[in-house]
Design a protein around this motif. Structure first.
Motif, PDB file in Angstrom:
ATOM      1  N   GLY A 310      47.993  31.481  45.015  1.00  0.00           N
ATOM      2  CA  GLY A 310      48.995  32.123  44.162  1.00  0.00           C
ATOM      3  C   GLY A 310      48.316  32.731  42.942  1.00  0.00           C
ATOM      4  N   ASN A 311      48.949  32.678  41.824  1.00  0.00           N
ATOM      5  CA  ASN A 311      48.313  33.141  40.591  1.00  0.00           C
ATOM      6  C   ASN A 311      47.196  32.164  40.218  1.00  0.00           C
ATOM      7  OD1 ASN A 311      50.017  35.399  40.156  1.00  0.00           O
ATOM      8  ND2 ASN A 311      51.598  34.064  39.313  1.00  0.00           N
ATOM      9  N   ARG A 312      45.982  32.667  40.132  1.00  0.00           N
ATOM     10  CA  ARG A 312      44.845  31.779  39.872  1.00  0.00           C
ATOM     11  C   ARG A 312      43.909  32.404  38.836  1.00  0.00           C
ATOM     12  NH1 ARG A 312      41.370  33.856  44.160  1.00  0.00           N
ATOM     13  NH2 ARG A 312      41.750  36.100  44.114  1.00  0.00           N
ATOM     14  N   VAL A 313      43.197  31.534  38.132  1.00  0.00           N
ATOM     15  CA  VAL A 313      42.187  31.960  37.162  1.00  0.00           C
ATOM     16  C   VAL A 313      40.875  31.279  37.529  1.00  0.00           C
ATOM     17  CG1 VAL A 313      41.447  31.895  34.749  1.00  0.00           C
ATOM     18  CG2 VAL A 313      43.844  32.323  35.296  1.00  0.00           C
ATOM     19  N   LEU A 314      39.809  32.053  37.581  1.00  0.00           N
ATOM     20  CA  LEU A 314      38.463  31.535  37.832  1.00  0.00           C
ATOM     21  C   LEU A 314      37.594  31.853  36.626  1.00  0.00           C
ATOM     22  CD1 LEU A 314      36.458  30.218  39.864  1.00  0.00           C
ATOM     23  CD2 LEU A 314      35.933  32.552  40.660  1.00  0.00           C
ATOM     24  N   ILE A 315      36.959  30.816  36.053  1.00  0.00           N
ATOM     25  CA  ILE A 315      36.146  30.985  34.837  1.00  0.00           C
ATOM     26  C   ILE A 315      34.706  30.573  35.106  1.00  0.00           C
ATOM     27  CG2 ILE A 315      35.861  30.333  32.413  1.00  0.00           C
ATOM     28  CD1 ILE A 315      38.789  29.639  32.294  1.00  0.00           C
TER      29      ILE A 315
END
Length: 418
Positions: A310-315
């Motif tokens: 789904g909505n994801r953030v990768l840092i």
């Protein structure tokens, strides 16, 4: 030039043509007005009759325009346009928030508008013979020292709220301790905590600052967790243990507050796909919209939608470390590919997007391309104050302990305040 002025006024400044009409409309619109009149004796030697000073407080309610409010206060369109132009070096009227309050003070020779530009800063706009005089001055403040001690029986956040600790101080404490305490697994009933913090109070004109929060600063934490005592002190914009060791680690153990660990690292039956496979992260259950924080400073590699996450953030945090945050309801402002984030910065909000059966955050930590269990990371800080820096820090601790030693708060007896 005249035409552009008319267009600007028409777009931003909607008001009345006649003062009597404005006064009538004030009865039909939700603009709050308070009227205060005082008699001030003239200081001139000719002993003139006392001058009347009128002060009215106007509130800019949601849906109102600033120009309409100022028209109700008796200012003409030309005076309002001139004010918007004269005030630009100090303030941008586009920043005005709903519920901002304005004092309008009128004497026989002048009219003055007073409003808050920021906390403890007031703009004074004085109209004399058709000309605006704009000044800014600071309001006197007092710093109050506050200490709160309480037991944690269920939730740290709830216990702190019950002890009348402000929300931003609670969040600062959780953020400071989240580097070495897992608030989902390591809190025990009866754990004890003391929070020492400062709160800045206004000494006058408090109504003008109703849209601003009083600044507060957490200065010290004493936390007894499972019999172990942690003492942290705020110093040079971060927290250190009493021995001068930095309390901040590379990555926080948990990237959100007040959540419950709902699924651990390892093999499990996938709730949507229905078969057993490796669960490469840990899941936290919390209300939809709970802020999700960056576990450490770094660069956003992805802030987008995928079918699975789904909505994801990768840092990317450097040194081979990356973190993933999935099933978000949405992203925080400014979170996009290439953006830089600081540790503890809000990057998104908990949701239920992608292959997800219930609201939760799926959180992964990768090191050199391999997933690792976030709850088993060992990240002791290797930063230690020494020499003159350590001596200055010890003096700082002594000063804090002296200033807060006399403050007593018993969460079971709220009459025993500072």
């Amino acid at each position: 030039m005249h035409f552009s002025r008319i267009i600007l006024v028409a777009l931003l400044l909607v008001g009345c043509d006649e003062q009597s009409q404005c006064n009538d409309e004030a009865q039909n619109n939700n603009i709050d007005i308070e009227d205060t009149r005082t008699q001030v004796s003239s200081q001139e030697k000719d002993n003139k009759a006392p001058q009347e000073i009128t002060r009215q407080t106007y509130t800019l309610n949601k849906g109102d325009t600033l120009t309409h409010l100022l028209r109700l206060a008796g200012f003409s369109f030309s005076e309002i346009y001139a004010l918007a132009d004269a005030i630009k070096p100090l303030y941008d009227f586009k920043k005005i928030q709903s519920h901002t309050q304005f004092d309008v003070i009128e004497t026989p020779n002048s009219k003055t508008i007073r409003f808050a530009a920021s906390f403890a800063q007031v703009i004074n706009a004085k109209l004399v013979k058709g000309n605006w005089e704009i000044t800014q001055n600071a309001i006197t403040t007092q710093t109050e020292k506050i200490s709160r001690s309480f037991a944690i029986n269920h939730s740290l956040y709830q216990a702190a709220s019950d002890a009348e600790v402000p929300n931003n101080v609670i969040n600062s404490a959780i953020l400071a301790m989240s580097h070495f305490v897992d608030f989902q697994r390591e809190i025990r009933q009866g754990d004890q905590i003391t929070l020492n913090f400062n709160s800045v109070k206004l000494t006058q004109d408090a109504h003008l600052f109703s849209t601003f929060s009083n600044p507060q600063q957490l200065v010290a934490i004493s936390f007894i967790n499972q019999g172990k005592n942690y003492e942290l002190y705020h110093y040079q914009d971060t927290f250190y243990f009493k021995d001068g060791k930095l309390a901040q680690s590379f990555l926080m153990k948990t990237p959100l507050n007040g959540a419950r660990l709902s699924s651990n690292f390892g093999k499990r039956k996938h709730p949507v796909l229905g078969y057993t496979r490796q669960h490469k992260g840990i899941d936290f259950s919390a209300p939809v919209g709970t802020p999700i924080m960056a576990a450490g400073k770094g660069k956003i590699l992805k802030a987008s939608y995928s079918r699975s996450f789904g909505n994801r953030v990768l840092i990317d945090h450097g040194n081979g470390y990356r973190t993933l945050y999935a099933h978000l309801k949405g992203f925080a402002k400014g979170i996009k590919h290439g953006a830089r984030v600081s540790q503890g910065q809000t990057i998104g909000f908990l949701g239920n997007t992608g292959l997800s059966s219930a609201r939760h955050l799926h959180y992964e930590v990768h090191k050199n391309g391999k997933v690792i269990n976030p709850l088993k990371m060992k990240q002791p800080s290797n930063i230690q104050l020494t020499g003159d820096e350590l001596h200055a820090f010890k003096m700082h601790i002594n000063d804090i302990e002296k200033r807060y030693a006399a403050l007593v708060y018993d969460s079971n007896n709220k009459s025993a305040l500072d």
